[in-house]
Design a protein around this motif. Structure first.
Motif, mmCIF file in Angstrom:
data_model
loop_
_atom_site.group_PDB
_atom_site.id
_atom_site.type_symbol
_atom_site.label_atom_id
_atom_site.label_comp_id
_atom_site.label_asym_id
_atom_site.label_seq_id
_atom_site.Cartn_x
_atom_site.Cartn_y
_atom_site.Cartn_z
ATOM 1 N N ASP A 29 0.830 -1.215 0.000
ATOM 2 C CA ASP A 29 0.000 0.000 0.000
ATOM 3 C C ASP A 29 0.862 1.262 0.000
ATOM 4 O O ASP A 29 0.324 2.369 -0.134
ATOM 5 N N THR A 30 2.160 1.106 0.157
ATOM 6 C CA THR A 30 3.061 2.261 0.162
ATOM 7 C C THR A 30 2.962 3.014 -1.159
ATOM 8 O O THR A 30 3.152 2.441 -2.227
ATOM 9 N N ALA A 31 2.646 4.301 -1.065
ATOM 10 C CA ALA A 31 2.435 5.114 -2.260
ATOM 11 C C ALA A 31 2.158 6.553 -1.831
ATOM 12 O O ALA A 31 1.922 6.830 -0.651
ATOM 13 N N VAL A 32 2.153 7.437 -2.811
ATOM 14 C CA VAL A 32 1.593 8.775 -2.617
ATOM 15 C C VAL A 32 0.107 8.678 -2.968
ATOM 16 O O VAL A 32 -0.258 8.141 -4.014
ATOM 17 N N TYR A 33 -0.720 9.181 -2.060
ATOM 18 C CA TYR A 33 -2.167 9.123 -2.243
ATOM 19 C C TYR A 33 -2.688 10.510 -2.594
ATOM 20 O O TYR A 33 -2.391 11.493 -1.905
ATOM 21 N N TYR A 34 -3.499 10.554 -3.654
ATOM 22 C CA TYR A 34 -4.079 11.798 -4.136
ATOM 23 C C TYR A 34 -5.600 11.742 -4.041
ATOM 24 O O TYR A 34 -6.207 10.707 -4.348
ATOM 25 N N CYS A 35 -6.207 12.848 -3.661
ATOM 26 C CA CYS A 35 -7.651 12.958 -3.831
ATOM 27 C C CYS A 35 -7.902 13.752 -5.114
ATOM 28 O O CYS A 35 -7.099 14.610 -5.495
ATOM 29 N N ALA A 36 -9.006 13.445 -5.767
ATOM 30 C CA ALA A 36 -9.311 14.086 -7.036
ATOM 31 C C ALA A 36 -10.818 14.221 -7.183
ATOM 32 O O ALA A 36 -11.565 13.312 -6.799
ATOM 33 N N ALA A 37 -11.238 15.321 -7.749
ATOM 34 C CA ALA A 37 -12.658 15.589 -7.983
ATOM 35 C C ALA A 37 -12.981 15.376 -9.446
ATOM 36 O O ALA A 37 -12.207 15.769 -10.333
ATOM 37 N N GLY A 38 -14.132 14.764 -9.687
ATOM 38 C CA GLY A 38 -14.512 14.538 -11.073
ATOM 39 C C GLY A 38 -15.760 13.703 -11.146
ATOM 40 O O GLY A 38 -16.705 13.922 -10.394
ATOM 41 N N SER A 39 -15.753 12.756 -12.038
ATOM 42 C CA SER A 39 -16.890 11.863 -12.206
ATOM 43 C C SER A 39 -16.704 10.607 -11.357
ATOM 44 O O SER A 39 -15.606 10.319 -10.870
ATOM 45 N N TYR A 40 -17.791 9.872 -11.212
ATOM 46 C CA TYR A 40 -17.782 8.614 -10.450
ATOM 47 C C TYR A 40 -17.304 7.518 -11.402
ATOM 48 O O TYR A 40 -18.082 6.789 -12.003
ATOM 49 N N THR A 41 -15.980 7.424 -11.510
ATOM 50 C CA THR A 41 -15.366 6.515 -12.461
ATOM 51 C C THR A 41 -13.972 6.149 -11.990
ATOM 52 O O THR A 41 -13.355 6.901 -11.235
ATOM 53 N N ASP A 42 -13.481 5.002 -12.476
ATOM 54 C CA ASP A 42 -12.116 4.615 -12.132
ATOM 55 C C ASP A 42 -11.114 5.119 -13.163
ATOM 56 O O ASP A 42 -9.939 4.792 -13.092
ATOM 57 N N TYR A 43 -11.592 5.906 -14.133
ATOM 58 C CA TYR A 43 -10.718 6.445 -15.173
ATOM 59 C C TYR A 43 -10.095 7.736 -14.664
ATOM 60 O O TYR A 43 -10.647 8.832 -14.831
ATOM 61 N N ALA A 44 -8.927 7.628 -14.053
ATOM 62 C CA ALA A 44 -8.316 8.739 -13.340
ATOM 63 C C ALA A 44 -7.972 9.921 -14.244
ATOM 64 O O ALA A 44 -7.995 11.068 -13.805
ATOM 65 N N LYS A 45 -7.686 9.650 -15.493
ATOM 66 C CA LYS A 45 -7.299 10.745 -16.396
ATOM 67 C C LYS A 45 -8.460 11.681 -16.685
ATOM 68 O O LYS A 45 -8.250 12.773 -17.231
ATOM 69 N N SER A 46 -9.662 11.293 -16.312
ATOM 70 C CA SER A 46 -10.829 12.142 -16.556
ATOM 71 C C SER A 46 -11.106 13.115 -15.425
ATOM 72 O O SER A 46 -11.948 14.001 -15.560
ATOM 73 N N TYR A 47 -10.399 12.983 -14.306
ATOM 74 C CA TYR A 47 -10.712 13.810 -13.143
ATOM 75 C C TYR A 47 -10.356 15.273 -13.396
ATOM 76 O O TYR A 47 -9.379 15.588 -14.063
ATOM 77 N N ASP A 48 -11.160 16.159 -12.813
ATOM 78 C CA ASP A 48 -11.007 17.583 -13.090
ATOM 79 C C ASP A 48 -9.971 18.268 -12.196
ATOM 80 O O ASP A 48 -9.216 19.124 -12.658
ATOM 81 N N TYR A 49 -9.990 17.948 -10.927
ATOM 82 C CA TYR A 49 -9.118 18.634 -9.966
ATOM 83 C C TYR A 49 -8.358 17.610 -9.136
ATOM 84 O O TYR A 49 -8.928 16.579 -8.743
ATOM 85 N N TRP A 50 -7.115 17.949 -8.809
ATOM 86 C CA TRP A 50 -6.245 17.043 -8.060
ATOM 87 C C TRP A 50 -5.582 17.759 -6.889
ATOM 88 O O TRP A 50 -5.258 18.947 -6.980
ATOM 89 N N GLY A 51 -5.354 17.003 -5.821
ATOM 90 C CA GLY A 51 -4.540 17.504 -4.732
ATOM 91 C C GLY A 51 -3.075 17.251 -4.992
ATOM 92 O O GLY A 51 -2.698 16.690 -6.030
ATOM 93 N N GLN A 52 -2.258 17.644 -4.026
ATOM 94 C CA GLN A 52 -0.808 17.528 -4.196
ATOM 95 C C GLN A 52 -0.273 16.188 -3.726
ATOM 96 O O GLN A 52 0.874 15.839 -4.011
#
Length: 121
Positions: free
Chosen positions: A90-113
């Protein structure tokens, strides 16, 4: 300005728990599904899970199902990821992102750091 600010990452032993938070501002939080995505060292982005705009439905990657729980507070404009039974993978950098209810991350509109989670003994 749109802001998504993650917090709560850190070093935890295998089997331990962490709770990540994401504070949102600058957009109508309750209009967006929210998502968690992670990126392990040397790897690409991996979808962790999503919660719909109202908080009624959530979906998870098979790798975290039963261990992680996503929740949101549309009054406080916050998102959370409760991580239990953590594993070294599970070791990783975790990001929250706003967008659609989908697992397609490239579609998200806004991202945290992002916030670093390290699972190690």
């Amino acid at each position: 300005d749109v802001q998504l600010v993650e917090s709560g990452g850190g070093l935890v032993q295998p089997g331990g728990s962490l709770r990540l938070s994401c504070a949102a501002s600058g957009f109508i939080f309750s209009n967006f599904a929210m998502n968690w995505v992670c990126q392990a060292p040397g790897k690409g982005l991996e979808w962790v899970g999503s919660i719909d705009s109202g908080g009624s439905n959530a979906a998870y990657a098979d790798s975290v199902k039963g261990r992680f729980t996503i929740s949101r507070d549309n009054v406080k404009n916050t998102l959370a990821l409760q991580m239990n039974s953590l594993k070294p993978e599970d070791t990783a950098v975790y990001y929250c992102a706003a967008g659609s209810y989908t697992d397609y991350a490239k579609s998200y509109d806004y991202w945290g750091q992002g916030t670093q989670v390290t699972v190690s003994s």
